[in-house]
Each structure stands twice: as C-alpha cells, then as structure tokens.
Write a protein that holds these residues in place. Structure first.
Motif, PDB file in Angstrom:
ATOM      1  N   GLY A 415       0.791  -1.221   0.000  1.00  0.00           N
ATOM      2  CA  GLY A 415       0.000   0.000   0.000  1.00  0.00           C
ATOM      3  C   GLY A 415       0.821   1.268   0.000  1.00  0.00           C
ATOM      4  O   GLY A 415       0.415   2.262   0.627  1.00  0.00           O
ATOM      5  N   GLY A 416       1.965   1.276  -0.650  1.00  0.00           N
ATOM      6  CA  GLY A 416       2.782   2.479  -0.723  1.00  0.00           C
ATOM      7  C   GLY A 416       3.578   2.758   0.523  1.00  0.00           C
ATOM      8  O   GLY A 416       4.147   3.847   0.650  1.00  0.00           O
ATOM      9  N   ARG A 417       3.647   1.797   1.454  1.00  0.00           N
ATOM     10  CA  ARG A 417       4.425   2.006   2.676  1.00  0.00           C
ATOM     11  C   ARG A 417       5.388   0.845   2.875  1.00  0.00           C
ATOM     12  O   ARG A 417       5.191  -0.258   2.354  1.00  0.00           O
ATOM     13  CB  ARG A 417       3.507   2.161   3.892  1.00  0.00           C
ATOM     14  N   THR A 468      -7.727   1.593   8.072  1.00  0.00           N
ATOM     15  CA  THR A 468      -8.884   1.258   7.233  1.00  0.00           C
ATOM     16  C   THR A 468      -8.470   0.934   5.805  1.00  0.00           C
ATOM     17  O   THR A 468      -9.236   0.318   5.065  1.00  0.00           O
ATOM     18  CB  THR A 468      -9.887   2.422   7.230  1.00  0.00           C
ATOM     19  N   ASP A 469      -7.270   1.343   5.410  1.00  0.00           N
ATOM     20  CA  ASP A 469      -6.798   1.029   4.065  1.00  0.00           C
ATOM     21  C   ASP A 469      -6.243  -0.388   3.965  1.00  0.00           C
ATOM     22  O   ASP A 469      -5.929  -0.845   2.865  1.00  0.00           O
ATOM     23  CB  ASP A 469      -5.702   2.021   3.649  1.00  0.00           C
ATOM     24  N   LEU A 470      -6.114  -1.073   5.102  1.00  0.00           N
ATOM     25  CA  LEU A 470      -5.530  -2.417   5.130  1.00  0.00           C
ATOM     26  C   LEU A 470      -6.644  -3.434   5.311  1.00  0.00           C
ATOM     27  O   LEU A 470      -7.331  -3.444   6.338  1.00  0.00           O
ATOM     28  CB  LEU A 470      -4.520  -2.523   6.276  1.00  0.00           C
ATOM     29  N   LYS A 474      -5.358  -8.072   0.675  1.00  0.00           N
ATOM     30  CA  LYS A 474      -4.488  -7.077   0.035  1.00  0.00           C
ATOM     31  C   LYS A 474      -3.114  -7.694  -0.190  1.00  0.00           C
ATOM     32  O   LYS A 474      -2.570  -8.369   0.683  1.00  0.00           O
ATOM     33  CB  LYS A 474      -4.389  -5.827   0.907  1.00  0.00           C
ATOM     34  N   ARG A 475      -2.541  -7.419  -1.347  1.00  0.00           N
ATOM     35  CA  ARG A 475      -1.281  -8.051  -1.731  1.00  0.00           C
ATOM     36  C   ARG A 475      -0.126  -7.054  -1.721  1.00  0.00           C
ATOM     37  O   ARG A 475      -0.328  -5.862  -1.911  1.00  0.00           O
ATOM     38  CB  ARG A 475      -1.400  -8.690  -3.123  1.00  0.00           C
TER      39      ARG A 475
END
Length: 750
Positions: A415-417, A468-470, A474-475
């Motif tokens: 997720g960009g992190r 909440t974005d996780l 999710k890959r």
C-alpha cells in the motif's frame, strides 16, 4: 572484571553488552533484569545449529540457564576473545585456552586432512566439510557400521543381521550394525543351537510330532469339556439329565436352522460316562462330529492303540506331549536368528570378528568426532553468542534503525508504505488472541516464496497511515533479511488506530458505517417487501374468481365502499401532511434565529465534543503501544515492555521520500490527455436536473441570509397568516396588536 553500563532504549532500561568480556559479567545479573527469559528455536535469524547446541535439554526452547552455560563454556575455551567481539566464524588456534587442548588437536587434524595453507586458524566451513567427509566415509564415531562401508563378502551377512534385530541408525542417518548387535547374535545363535539339540526329546512322535500336536490342540477344548462333564456325572449322576436339551427349546428352534445348530452345539460330544472314558461309537453327530472322527482315526487310535475308546488318563498324556512339542516350537520360532541360520547355516566366527573390528575402529573415532562437534560449537559461539545475547539479555537492535534484530524476518512493501519489522508466527489464532489485547494495529501476512519452498506467516505492526486502508486479501511484496523477494498476502488484521487523527475521526467513520448499514438494510427490506406485495397482488388478481355484475340496486353500496377507501387514503394523506408540517414548523422554530456562523460554530462544537474524548483515548492507546505482545505471541517470555515510541514508530512504518535529485511536475498528465480526448468527442455537460439542483441550492443559501427581512415583509403584507408568522417569527408576537372582539349586546325584548 568489566563494569556494566545500563542504557535506556525506548524507555526500557537494558544492560549494554559491547564485548564478550562484558557478556561474561552480564550473564550474572538477576534474571529479572534480562529482557527475555526464554525463547523458541524458530524465527531467529541465526544459524539453526547454534540454537540446537544451546538447547541442552532438547525441549525446543532456550532459557536463562542454557545461555549462562553456553557463555561460561565458551569463556573457558577462549583465552583471547577478540574473535568473539568481532563475531568471526574463523577461530584462531592461538586463542584457545589449555582446557581446549582436545579442540586444538581436532582442529589441527582437520587442517592436516584438508591440507590447508594456513594451519593456525580454522573456519566454520572447514569444520563442517571435514565432519561431512568423515560421515560420508562411514566414520561416525558411534560404532554403527553401514553395509556399504564393509567388504563385499560381509554385506549379505550384515543385511541379514539388520533384518533379524531392531534397526540401528548412525549419526549419518544410515542403518548398520555394531559390536553389541554382533554379540547378541552370538548369544542368540548359541541358544538356538542348544535348543535344537533338545528337539529329539520333545518330538516324541518323530517327524509327525508337530502336526500331531496341532491336531491334539485343535480338539483340546472339546475333549477337556467332555471329561469334566464325566467327572460331574460321576459325582452327581442326576446331572446327566441337565446336560440334555429341554423339550421346549427344541420345539422353539424347529424351523430355524441356525437356532437348531446352536442348540446342537450346546450338547456334549457324547453322553458323559461316569467311568471317564469316551466311547467312540457313542459320538453324537453334532457340529464337531467330523473333526472328532478324523482325530480318532488319525491321532487317537494310532497313538494310544485303542480303537474303541479314549480314557481320561490317555487324553491327559496325549495333551501333555502335544504341549511339550508346541512349547519347543514356540521357543524355536521366537529366536530372532532362526531365519538367518536357515539362510546362513554356517556363519563363521571370522566374519563376525571382522564386523566387530570395523565397529571397534569406528568407535575409536568417537573422541575425535566429539571434539569436532565441540569445535563446531565453539566456532558458532564465537560467531553468534554475543549477538544472541544482545537479542536476549538486551534488545538494543530492535530500536536501532541501522541494526537488525534476530527476531526480524524481513521487510513488507504494501500500500505504498514500507514495514520494516516482522516476526514469525506459527499459530495465528493464539498469536492474534494475545495481540488483540494490546493497542497496536497488527497485520498477519502470508509469505509465499517464489522458489516453491514452503511459505510462512509473519506478524507486522502498523504505526502510520490508516488502518482502514488495510484489508484481508491485500497483496504486497516481502523481502526477507537476505533480500529474497516473495509474494505477500494479508490474511488477518487486528485493527487499532495508528495515528491521532485516525483515532479522532474513527467515531465518525463508525457512525457513517452504522448509518450506511442501516440504510442499506432498510432499502433491502423495502425492496423485498415491495416485491412481495407486487407478487401477492398479482397472484391474488390472477387467481380471483370472476364475479357477476351487481344488481341495479347495488351500485350505491359499492360506490359507498369505494368512496370510503378513497376517503381513508385522503385522510391518511392529510394526517401525514399535518405531521410533516408540524415537524417543519418545529425545525424552523429551532433554527430560525441561527445565522450561518452559528451553524458552523454548532457543527464545530459537536465535532469537538465527539473528537476530544476519542482523541484523548487514541492518544493514550498510542502511548501504550507495546511490541512485547508481538514477541510473546511467538513464544517469547519477556520481563519488560518494549514500548513503541513515536521515534520508533516512524521507523517501523515509513513512506520513503523521493530521491534528492528528483523534481515533481505538477501538471496532471491524465487531465491534459483527457482534455485532448474530449476535443475529439461530442461534449457532454451536466444534466438539466443537476444544474437545477445547484441553482436551487444557491438560491436557498442566499435567501437564508435574508430570511428575517423577507418573512417580516410577508407578514406585514398579509401574505402569511398570523399563526404562521408567530411560528416562524415569534418576535413579531409582541408587535402584532391583539384583536379585541367587541361583545355582542343581547337583543332587547320587543
């Protein structure tokens, strides 16, 4: 004696262990001052052999006593500990103490065998290569010799010995034989030969003794029961009547073959005689008749010489001889070398002596091989023990950005992190049950290596961004400590706020989720009700019987009923309109004196009232984030909390900056591309309804600002009724004069 210094790492007081000399003193501090008191063997980024050697009791865990024992042993073997300070896997022989002389001798032997150029130092690789070479050559030091390491003539014999006795496995994992097994073979062979010499005395009937004994044992239960019945009749003659079938049982079994057979089986094989003799001519034709008749013909008559009867004493003699034969045979068959003696009837003592010599030669290497194992232990301790102590007694590497703790499995990109801390999880259910009691957001990620090796699961703490974005499924990509890339998939989320802003806005998110779910539920229920009503109405209309036209006198009642239904609908509509009007009037009465500034202030106050407690609670949760739960869920026993400080939080979860030489072009390439594309297409503006809605909204906002003057003018102009004016402008109640209705004088009587 080295002095100890305690330092703080993330609020945790830990002893500083910069060198091996300090480690020797550090292991003496009380166990309560150790960060960890036990840990599992799995999930540590060091040589697995080190952990196996340290686990003295082989229980799969390393405890304080085992760490102290390892440090003390290594300290006695090393007089120069600079190699341990440098965590080197190359051991200088000059660094060994006098107590380590066996290890020095083993190292020198290895170096000579390998013909190494430098005879003053030995590496871990050289130690392991030499041990592997010795294992492959059949030299294991345990005295167990595999067949392939013996001469060709001995191999068939060794194979038979291995088949005759329980398998023995040497240190190389190969099956073989040793001196103990050869000694047991000699003993069992001697016992077997001595037992076979007794065969003539046991086999009283010659070559047919074994078959005859089996035939005797086959009828033993029948004849034993008969002669017991004879003794009963001799003692109590009237008992003979009780041994017969009762008439009612026979009558009840008539027509049932199975029942008749069972009844016949309960009868004696012959009428019991008080004399204790079985008259063969009086045998009853029961289920065992053929068996007994064959026994009489083939065994009893030839062995006793009596064709008419079998006495009790003769039977006992037959049974005793048969039992002697069978006992001899059972002992013979139980001997483990019986089959081997059949295959190799003449096993020479010279062959056995050769096997003994090979086993003794291998066993003579035990001190050397044990010394090699201990040498490997020492090199491993020199390489890893100081680093292990800094991840067990203390854990500074867990807080240092440039250091790697042994518990870390790798880095997750999702997720960009970038998530830099992860620990191995062997039981997600137990691990998540423990971490759920904390205040840290935890991701459980399944790692699938690309080379096809078995995957594993890791737990990853989340310290920035939005939880909440996780979501599950999710890959991302996972890089282990060696930089090997693997696929990663989120399998479970222990959701907690990861920032103060998320904690403050979480109540609104929950309210929004609640309202959304309720609205969706109501909409779904309404659709189902509507569909059910339509279906029911259609079914009733389709299945309704045809009705004859009503008589002429009947229209009035029918019209009356229809009018009543319409009137009911109108009445219900009036009630609904009145309710809506009352609600509107109430709302207007509450907000009529509010300006736009008042509305913004009220909304801000409500937000503060909701967000302040949530923010305070979130701040407390963020301050209590504890990494100890992450390790304890993986089997660690910890004394202290490993607090997740704000500084450490910024290191655990990061969004790396752009390169220093890079620049950002603010132009949105997609927007310019869309503009060019739309120039070639037919323009589609906003719909008329959308424009109307926007216009009405603007008009409403403008009118709201001047609502008081407009409503006052409408009231003075008489466009609104007095009651409405009082509802929307209660301040006008004082300005509107009361209307005095003069009293009507009573009419005079004429």
């Amino acid at each position: 004696m080295a002095s100890l210094i305690y330092r703080r790492y993330g609020g945790s007081l830990q002893v500083d262990i910069p060198s091996f000399d300090v480690l020797v003193e550090a292991v003496r501090i009380p166990e309560t001052q150790w960060i960890a008191t036990a840990c599992p063997l799995e999930g540590l980024g060091c040589d697995p052999r080190l952990l196996t050697l340290m686990d003295a009791d082989r229980n799969g865990r390393i405890r304080v006593a085992e760490v102290r024992g390892a440090v003390d042993w290594a300290a006695r073997q090393l007089k120069d500990r600079r190699g341990a300070d440098a965590s080197s896997d190359v051991l200088e022989l000059a660094a060994l103490s006098d107590e380590a002389k066996p290890l020095r001798d083993a190292a020198e032997r290895i170096l000579r065998t390998l013909k190494a150029d430098d005879a003053g130092r030995i590496s871990l690789k050289q130690v392991r290569d030499s041990e592997k070479a010795l294992r492959e050559s059949g030299q294991n030091g345990d005295g167990i010799v595999a067949p392939e390491h013996l001469s060709e003539p001995l191999r068939p014999l060794v194979q038979e010995l291995m088949a005759a006795f329980p398998a023995l496995t040497n240190r190389a994992g190969k099956a073989g034989v040793d001196s103990t097994l050869v000694k047991r073979f000699r003993e069992e062979r001697a016992a077997l030969l001595a037992h076979r010499e007794k065969q003539g005395a046991a086999f009283v009937w010659g070559d047919v003794s074994l078959d005859t004994a089996k035939r005797v044992r086959e009828v033993a239960s029948l004849l034993n029961a008969y002669f017991v019945q004879c003794r009963l009749v001799a003692a109590q003659p009237e008992a003979a009547a009780s041994l017969r079938l009762r008439a009612e049982r026979v009558e009840g079994a008539l027509g049932d073959v199975a029942a008749l057979g069972k009844a016949a089986g309960d009868l004696p094989i012959a009428p019991p005689e008080a004399s204790g003799a079985l008259e063969w001519s009086r045998l009853l034709r029961g289920p065992a008749y053929e068996l007994l008749e064959a026994f009489r013909k083939d065994v009893a008559t030839p062995m006793t010489g009596d064709t008419q009867r079998l006495t009790d004493s003769a039977w006992r003699e037959l049974l005793a001889k048969a039992d002697g034969v069978l006992a001899w045979q059972a002992t013979h068959d139980a001997n483990p070398v019986r089959k081997l003696m059949d295959t190799f009837p003449n096993v020479s003592d010279a062959d056995l002596d050769a096997i003994d010599a090979a086993s003794a030669a291998d066993l003579a290497l035990k001190p050397t091989l044990d010394a090699i194992v201990e040498l490997e232990r020492l090199v491993l301790y020199q390489r890893w023990l100081l680093q292990f102590a800094n991840n067990f007694i203390s854990m500074p590497n867990l807080y240092m950005p440039k250091s790697l703790a042994l518990v870390e499995k790798g880095t997750l990109i999702l997720g960009g992190r970038k998530y830099t801390l992860s620990v191995l999880v062997t039981n997600r259910a137990a691990h998540s049950a423990l971490t759920a009691t904390g205040t840290t957001c935890i991701l459980y990620v399944q790692v699938a290596p690309k080379d096809g090796t078995p995957g594993y699961e890791v737990a990853v703490p989340v310290t920035s961004g939005r939880s909440t974005d996780l979501t599950v499924g999710k890959r991302g990509v996972f890089y282990d400590v060696d930089g090997v890339e693997s696929d990663a998939t989120v399998t479970h989320v222990v959701r907690q706020p990861v920032s103060l802003w998320e904690a403050m806005t979480m109540p609104f998110a929950r309210i929004g989720d609640f309202i959304t779910k309720k609205v969706e539920g109501l909409a779904s229920a309404g659709e189902k009700t509507f569909d059910t009503t339509l279906e029911t109405g259609y079914t009733n209309a389709a299945n309704a019987p045809s009705v004859a036209p009503p008589a002429a006198a009947a229209p009035a009642p029918a019209a009356s009923g229809g009018g009543a239904g319409l009137a009911g609908i109108v009445a219900a509509g009036g009630v609904a309109a009145a309710a809506l009007g009352s609600s509107f009037a109430f709302i207007m009465s509450q907000v009529k004196s509010l300006t736009l500034v008042d509305l913004i202030s009220a909304a801000t106050l409500i937000a503060i009232v909701v967000m302040a407690p949530a923010g305070l609670l979130g701040w407390l949760k963020l301050r209590r984030r504890n990494l100890a739960l992450l390790l304890e869920g993986s089997g660690w026993a910890l004394n202290d909390r490993l607090m997740l400080t704000p500084e450490l939080s910024s290191l655990v979860t990061r969004r790396p900056k752009l390169p220093s030489h890079a620049r950002v072009d603010r132009l949105d390439m997609v927007r310019s591309a869309l503009a060019r594309q739309q120039g070639d297409d037919e323009a589609e503006g906003a719909s008329g309804w959308t424009k109307l809605a926007v216009t009405l909204a603007v008009i409403f906002v403008l009118l709201w600002q001047v609502r008081i003057p407009l409503l006052t003018w409408f009231c003075h102009a008489g466009w609104l009724s007095p009651d409405t004016c009082l509802a929307v402008l209660p301040s006008q109640a004082e300005q509107v004069p009361a209307v005095i209705v003069p009293a009507v004088a009573p009419a005079k009587a004429p």
